[in-house]
Motif scaffolding. Structure first.
Motif, short mmCIF file in Angstrom:
data_model
loop_
_atom_site.label_atom_id
_atom_site.label_comp_id
_atom_site.label_asym_id
_atom_site.label_seq_id
_atom_site.Cartn_x
_atom_site.Cartn_y
_atom_site.Cartn_z
N PHE A 1 0.85 -1.18 0.00
CA PHE A 1 0.00 0.00 0.00
C PHE A 1 0.89 1.24 0.00
N PRO A 2 0.59 2.23 -0.83
CA PRO A 2 1.54 3.33 -1.04
C PRO A 2 1.56 4.40 0.05
N TYR A 3 0.64 4.33 1.01
CA TYR A 3 0.58 5.37 2.05
C TYR A 3 0.55 4.72 3.43
N SER A 4 1.03 5.47 4.42
CA SER A 4 1.04 4.95 5.79
C SER A 4 -0.33 5.01 6.43
N ALA A 5 -1.18 5.92 5.96
CA ALA A 5 -2.54 6.08 6.49
C ALA A 5 -3.34 6.92 5.51
N VAL A 6 -4.66 6.83 5.64
CA VAL A 6 -5.57 7.67 4.86
C VAL A 6 -6.36 8.53 5.83
N LEU A 7 -6.34 9.83 5.62
CA LEU A 7 -7.01 10.79 6.49
C LEU A 7 -8.16 11.42 5.71
N PHE A 8 -9.35 11.34 6.26
CA PHE A 8 -10.55 11.82 5.58
C PHE A 8 -11.11 13.08 6.23
N ASP A 9 -11.52 14.02 5.41
CA ASP A 9 -12.47 15.01 5.88
C ASP A 9 -13.80 14.27 6.10
N ALA B 1 -3.83 14.39 13.49
CA ALA B 1 -4.42 13.09 13.17
C ALA B 1 -3.34 12.07 12.83
N ALA B 2 -2.36 12.48 12.04
CA ALA B 2 -1.27 11.56 11.70
C ALA B 2 -0.48 11.16 12.94
N GLN B 3 -0.19 12.13 13.78
CA GLN B 3 0.57 11.84 15.01
C GLN B 3 -0.19 10.86 15.89
N ALA B 4 -1.52 11.05 15.98
CA ALA B 4 -2.32 10.15 16.80
C ALA B 4 -2.31 8.72 16.26
N LEU B 5 -2.17 8.58 14.95
CA LEU B 5 -2.08 7.26 14.33
C LEU B 5 -0.67 6.69 14.40
N GLY B 6 0.30 7.53 14.78
CA GLY B 6 1.67 7.09 14.87
C GLY B 6 2.38 7.00 13.53
N VAL B 7 1.97 7.87 12.59
CA VAL B 7 2.57 7.84 11.25
C VAL B 7 3.06 9.24 10.89
N ASP B 8 3.92 9.29 9.88
CA ASP B 8 4.43 10.55 9.36
C ASP B 8 3.39 11.13 8.40
N VAL B 9 2.93 12.35 8.68
CA VAL B 9 1.90 12.95 7.84
C VAL B 9 2.33 13.06 6.39
N ARG B 10 3.64 13.13 6.15
CA ARG B 10 4.14 13.22 4.77
C ARG B 10 3.96 11.92 4.01
N ARG B 11 3.63 10.85 4.73
CA ARG B 11 3.36 9.56 4.10
C ARG B 11 1.86 9.24 4.08
N CYS B 12 1.05 10.26 4.35
CA CYS B 12 -0.40 10.07 4.40
C CYS B 12 -1.08 10.57 3.13
N LEU B 13 -2.22 9.98 2.84
CA LEU B 13 -3.12 10.46 1.79
C LEU B 13 -4.30 11.13 2.45
N VAL B 14 -4.59 12.35 2.07
CA VAL B 14 -5.73 13.11 2.57
C VAL B 14 -6.80 13.16 1.49
N ILE B 15 -8.06 12.90 1.88
CA ILE B 15 -9.19 12.96 0.95
C ILE B 15 -10.06 14.15 1.37
N GLU B 16 -10.20 15.11 0.47
CA GLU B 16 -10.89 16.36 0.78
C GLU B 16 -11.87 16.75 -0.32
N ASP B 17 -12.79 17.65 0.04
CA ASP B 17 -13.78 18.12 -0.93
C ASP B 17 -13.86 19.64 -0.99
N SER B 18 -12.99 20.34 -0.25
CA SER B 18 -13.03 21.80 -0.24
C SER B 18 -11.63 22.36 -0.40
N ALA B 19 -11.54 23.56 -0.96
CA ALA B 19 -10.23 24.20 -1.10
C ALA B 19 -9.60 24.43 0.26
N THR B 20 -10.40 24.77 1.25
CA THR B 20 -9.89 24.98 2.60
C THR B 20 -9.21 23.72 3.13
N GLY B 21 -9.87 22.59 2.97
CA GLY B 21 -9.31 21.33 3.44
C GLY B 21 -8.10 20.88 2.65
#
Length: 224
Positions: free
Chosen positions: A3-11, A154-174
């Protein structure tokens, strides 16, 4: 295949639950009672991805409007009533279950106030799939999106590097928040609030890919 990411973070809103339209109706109706007239599309463009304190600030800045006594309480009550039944974005539950099955950590990072975040997860039936990993801006001292703090937390709470995370968003702000945190950000255009120019807005904010559905997301991540 690894899997290419350490975690997936969702809005949450517009990514996992289709709540933006519900909230928008409440705001437009209440503001109209106080002389601020918006179409649903106009207010949606103004509100998606923003915290409610930011909305109040911008309404005062742009229209000189300050919420009268009791407005916030009425708004809270109307939103709570609207969120008793929250539709799930099609395929969102399948995506969360597929990530669990693959052993991939996941979290929700939302600008929603804590009580509304919990209510929407519960009403949508997604609470058990998210578990304890649902985070709100108050957990980072109110430094919500577009600042990076919430996704970093969120990444820190999961124990992963945020730079290895995939974020799924639906807004420019996010998207701005995820990109500023150093994560890879994909824009999801699956909610009822999606409009014609949203894809370009998300790309301009830092999204590296636009996807139209959770089925497409799972396929892109080889989760099916």
């Amino acid at each position: 295949m690894t899997f290419p990411y350490s975690a997936v973070l969702f809005d949450l809103d517009g990514v996992l639950v289709d709540s933006e339209v519900l909230a928008n109706r409440v705001w437009v109706d209440l503001l109209a009672e106080h002389g601020l007239l918006f179409t649903h599309q106009e207010f949606m463009a103004r509100s998606v991805g923003r915290t409610y304190p930011v909305l109040y600030h911008e309404l005062h800045r742009d229209f000189g409007w300050t919420p009268p006594e009791g407005f916030a309480a009425r708004n809270d009550a109307a939103l709570a009533a609207a969120f008793t039944e929250v539709p799930v974005i099609e395929g969102a539950g399948e995506t969360l279950r597929a990530l669990h099955a693959a052993g991939v950590p996941l979290a929700v990072a939302s600008n929603s106030r804590r009580d509304r975040l919990d209510l929407k997860l519960s009403a949508s039936g997604l609470a058990a799939l998210v578990g304890d990993h649902a985070y709100d801006s108050e957990q980072v001292g109110g430094r919500g999106k577009p600042l990076p703090d919430l996704y970093q937390h969120a990444a820190q709470a999961l124990g992963v590097d945020v730079r290895r995370c995939l974020v799924i968003e639906d807004s420019a702000t996010g998207v701005q928040a995820g990109a500023a945190a150093g994560a890879t950000v994909w824009g999801l255009l699956a909610g009822g609030h999606v409009h014609e120019s949203l894809s370009q807005e998300l790309l301009a904010a830092g999204a590296t890919r636009i996807i139209a559905s959770h089925a497409e997301l799972r396929a892109a991540l080889n989760l099916d």
